[in-house]
Design an enzyme around this catalytic site. Structure first.
Site, short mmCIF file in Angstrom:
data_model
loop_
_atom_site.label_atom_id
_atom_site.label_comp_id
_atom_site.label_asym_id
_atom_site.label_seq_id
_atom_site.Cartn_x
_atom_site.Cartn_y
_atom_site.Cartn_z
N ASP A 3 -2.38 6.39 -3.51
CA ASP A 3 -1.26 5.72 -2.87
C ASP A 3 -0.64 4.64 -3.76
O ASP A 3 -0.96 4.54 -4.94
CB ASP A 3 -1.70 5.13 -1.53
CG ASP A 3 -2.65 3.95 -1.72
OD1 ASP A 3 -3.35 3.92 -2.74
OD2 ASP A 3 -2.68 3.07 -0.85
N ASP A 41 -5.71 2.53 -3.82
CA ASP A 41 -7.00 2.47 -3.11
C ASP A 41 -7.24 3.66 -2.19
O ASP A 41 -8.36 3.89 -1.76
CB ASP A 41 -7.19 1.13 -2.38
CG ASP A 41 -6.09 0.81 -1.39
OD1 ASP A 41 -5.17 1.64 -1.23
OD2 ASP A 41 -6.15 -0.28 -0.78
N ARG A 42 -6.19 4.42 -1.87
CA ARG A 42 -6.39 5.59 -1.00
C ARG A 42 -6.51 6.86 -1.84
O ARG A 42 -6.07 6.90 -2.99
CB ARG A 42 -5.20 5.77 -0.06
CG ARG A 42 -5.04 4.63 0.91
CD ARG A 42 -3.94 4.95 1.90
NE ARG A 42 -3.90 3.89 2.91
CZ ARG A 42 -3.42 4.05 4.13
NH1 ARG A 42 -2.93 5.22 4.49
NH2 ARG A 42 -3.42 3.06 4.98
N SER A 75 0.80 -1.22 0.00
CA SER A 75 0.00 0.00 0.00
C SER A 75 0.84 1.27 0.00
O SER A 75 1.64 1.49 -0.89
CB SER A 75 -0.95 -0.05 1.19
OG SER A 75 -1.83 1.02 1.14
N HIS A 76 0.68 2.08 1.03
CA HIS A 76 1.34 3.39 1.11
C HIS A 76 2.75 3.28 1.68
O HIS A 76 3.45 4.28 1.77
CB HIS A 76 0.50 4.31 1.99
CG HIS A 76 0.25 3.69 3.33
ND1 HIS A 76 -0.59 2.60 3.47
CD2 HIS A 76 0.77 3.92 4.54
CE1 HIS A 76 -0.58 2.21 4.74
NE2 HIS A 76 0.23 3.00 5.41
N LYS A 116 -11.51 -0.08 -1.12
CA LYS A 116 -11.56 1.37 -1.24
C LYS A 116 -10.94 1.73 -2.59
O LYS A 116 -10.18 0.94 -3.16
CB LYS A 116 -10.86 2.05 -0.08
CG LYS A 116 -9.45 1.61 0.21
CD LYS A 116 -9.04 2.20 1.54
CE LYS A 116 -7.57 2.01 1.83
NZ LYS A 116 -7.30 0.74 2.51
N ASP A 144 -0.97 1.39 -4.20
CA ASP A 144 -1.82 0.44 -4.94
C ASP A 144 -3.14 1.04 -5.38
O ASP A 144 -4.02 0.31 -5.86
CB ASP A 144 -2.05 -0.83 -4.12
CG ASP A 144 -2.74 -0.56 -2.79
OD1 ASP A 144 -2.54 0.54 -2.24
OD2 ASP A 144 -3.47 -1.43 -2.29
C1 G16 Z 1 -5.19 -0.73 5.32
C2 G16 Z 1 -6.61 -1.20 5.51
C3 G16 Z 1 -7.45 -0.05 6.01
C4 G16 Z 1 -6.85 0.54 7.27
C5 G16 Z 1 -5.41 0.94 7.02
C6 G16 Z 1 -4.71 1.39 8.29
O1 G16 Z 1 -5.16 0.20 4.29
O2 G16 Z 1 -7.14 -1.68 4.30
O3 G16 Z 1 -8.73 -0.54 6.25
O4 G16 Z 1 -7.58 1.67 7.69
O5 G16 Z 1 -4.69 -0.16 6.51
O6 G16 Z 1 -4.67 0.32 9.20
P1 G16 Z 1 -3.86 0.40 10.55
O7 G16 Z 1 -4.43 1.60 11.28
O8 G16 Z 1 -4.09 -0.89 11.24
O9 G16 Z 1 -2.41 0.67 10.21
P2 G16 Z 1 -4.05 0.14 3.15
O10 G16 Z 1 -4.33 1.31 2.26
O11 G16 Z 1 -2.74 0.24 3.91
O12 G16 Z 1 -4.23 -1.19 2.50
#
Ligand code: G16
Length: 543
Positions: free
Chosen positions: A277, A281-282, A113-114, A376, A279
């Site tokens: 981000d 999704d953000r 992800s990010h 997302k 991938d």
């Molecule tokens: C993932 C999850 C999200 C979550 C985020 C942060 O996002 O898909 O639902 O809100 O992590 O999670 P945490 O607070 O446990 O670090 P992504 O965009 O990283 O795949």
């Protein structure tokens, strides 16, 4: 091509977190590490025999190698077909769409992800189910259990598949179908939104800047915003995916998307700014000189979604993760919509979406989405914003001010304390957990505490219970503090402190967010004894 069975032993620590398994890239590159986890995915879903899967990733370092390993393992495990994005690239929402559109048995997404990418940075592997969404808690549990029992994995001895050209080829008995990762997703967006209205807005001189942050949305944003909607060439910046994301964090927030923030704060700023981000999704939304907090964005989208063709009949209901601000609840209340509160993690929206209880959902962590896929979706959020602005003929700043005038403002910020020793972070949570019952009635930093609890989620669709999903402290006048430990980090613990306060006084709406939250921040530090447990007085990140 020989099908090999390689002996292995379970590897500790392969328990997926908030979103799949995320580790340092070098950990994933250790002997058997990736292979063990992929075999555990196949075992956890009841085998890959005869199945069709989608495969793609955000282009980060090691993703191309990992894709080849997964293809050979899928073939050796008897999969019938793997649909893979050209160059092993595919955004998370596009993968979710393809899983649904092609009716596959799920898919594997290679992304952290990010988080930054590179040999010394992060990598991740996540399984999505046939509904296109992240594996449920139950499936995730089965995958983890399989990691603890492995004695062998299966892999084909074969040359690399050619992922550079669109078309079909065979790998053993399995078909590898290489597809354009953008085409189906772009077609879906065109169905959901009024592209003519957005095109007319842009033709009328509306300017936008989209920062793809050297990550996977570059090709999507180029094709849709510049190609189909007529934004001028160069409106999409940092558009070529790079294995190390240009050395930065592909995290769409004001810290890491500084280039965009500078453009939007400069003279002659575009009318609209956005970023996505690693991938895809953000999302982050900006107006000239204005950053729109994700929680506010969710509320604005809930209030105005019916201006877009896909949502013209109204919303079935909405949902937000528990730590996300309650701004969307105010909209739901005014519109008579059901509003659900789920734990952090997109997987928890899946049942509500599948059951038709909600149409729109979102999280404070820069995620918004709808029932069009089960992830997302960054570019979707951008297009819904553009559709709303085109119909309302308003700018971002005007729209936000009108929204607060109608619904009041929920000031909101998340403070992250990163790299804390895990035992210290757990001691802080344990200490506060033990004191929760004594808090109501006390006054801290001038605010009285109305209630305090630990959030357990009871899924209204399947009755499952997810315990210990965050500590909540409710203050007078709509103030709220939430604490939880991140489930996506790859080293140490990250304490997330979510801070919220509400105002209905228009004279306060333009206040600086951190100032407006002063009392709540002070109360959070005192209540959770943050300095005592961690030695920290200031967070590393204010999101
Ligand atoms: C993932 C999850 C999200 C979550 C985020 C942060 O996002 O898909 O639902 O809100 O992590 O999670 P945490 O607070 O446990 O670090 P992504 O965009 O990283 O795949």
């Amino acid at each position: 091509m020989e099908r090999l069975t390689i002996e292995t032993t379970p590897i500790d620590g392969q328990k997926p977190g908030t979103s799949g398994l995320r580790k340092k890239t070098k950990v994933f590159m250790q002997t058997h590490y990736l292979e063990n986890f992929v075999q555990a995915i196949f075992d956890g879903i009841g085998g890959a025999d005869g199945k069709t899967l989608v495969l793609g990733g955000d282009g980060r370092y090691f993703g191309d190698r990992a894709a080849q390993v997964i293809l050979r393992m899928a073939a050796a495990n008897g999969a019938a077909r793997v649909i893979v994005g050209q160059g092993a690239l595919m955004s998370t929402p596009a993968a979710s769409n393809l899983i649904r559109k092609r009716g596959t048995d799920g898919g594997i997404i290679l992304s952290a992800s990010h988080n930054p990418g590179g040999p010394d940075e992060d990598f991740g592997v996540k399984f999505n189910g046939p509904n296109g969404g992240p594996a449920s808690e139950e499936v995730t549990g089965r995958i983890f259990e399989a990691t603890t029992k492995l004695s062998a994995y299966r892999i084909l001895e074969a040359q690399d598949a050619d992922l550079s050209n669109i078309g079909e080829q065979t790998l053993g008995d399995m078909i590898v179908e290489v597809v354009d990762p953008v085409a189906d997703y772009a077609a879906l967006m065109e169905e959901l939104f009024d592209f003519d209205a957005i095109r007319a807005l842009i033709d009328g001189g509306f300017r936008l800047c989209f920062d793809a942050m050297h990550a996977v949305t570059g090709p999507y944003a180029k094709a849709i915003l510049e190609g189909k909607l007529g934004a001028s060439e160069g409106s999409v910046i940092n558009a070529v995916p790079k294995p190390d994301f240009g050395g930065g964090h592909p995290d769409p927030n004001p810290v890491w998307a500084k280039e965009l923030v500078d453009i939007m704060g400069g003279v002659n700023a575009p009318d609209f700014g956005a970023a996505s981000d690693g991938d895809g999704d953000r999302n982050m939304i900006m107006g000239p000189g204005m950053y729109v907090a994700p929680s506010d964005s969710l509320a604005v989208l809930a209030a105005n979604a019916d201006l877009a063709p896909a949502y013209v009949k109204g919303l079935a209901g909405v949902a937000r993760s528990m730590p996300t601000s309650q701004a969307v609840d105010v909209v739901a209340d005014a519109k008579g919509l059901d509003c659900y509160e789920t734990p952090t993690g997109w997987k928890f929206f899946g049942n509500l979406l599948d059951d038709g209880r909600i149409t729109l959902c979102g999280e404070e962590s820069a995620g918004t989405g709808s029932d069009h896929v089960r992830e997302k979706d960054g570019l979707w959020a951008v297009l819904l914003w553009l559709n709303i602005l085109a119909v309302k003929k308003q700018g971002v700043v005007e729209l936000m001010q009108a929204h607060w005038a109608d619904y009041g403002r929920n000031f909101y910020s998340r403070h992250d304390f990163e790299g804390i020793e895990t035992e210290k972070a757990e001691a802080l949570m344990g200490d506060l957990r033990a004191r929760l019952d004594d808090l109501p009635g006390k006054t801290v930093a001038g605010r009285s505490i109305e209630a305090a609890d630990e959030f357990d989620y009871h899924d209204p669709v399947d009755g499952s219970i997810a315990k210990r999903q965050g500590l909540r402290v409710y203050l007078d006048n709509g103030g709220r503090i939430v604490l939880r430990l991140s489930g996506t980090g790859t080293s140490g613990a990250t304490l997330r402190v979510y801070l919220e306060d509400r105002s209905e006084d228009p004279a306060t709406f333009d206040r600086d967010v951190q100032d407006a939250l002063g009392e709540v921040i002070e109360a959070a530090h005192q209540i959770a004894r943050i300095e005592h447990h961690t030695g920290r007085t200031e967070p590393d990140v204010r999101a």
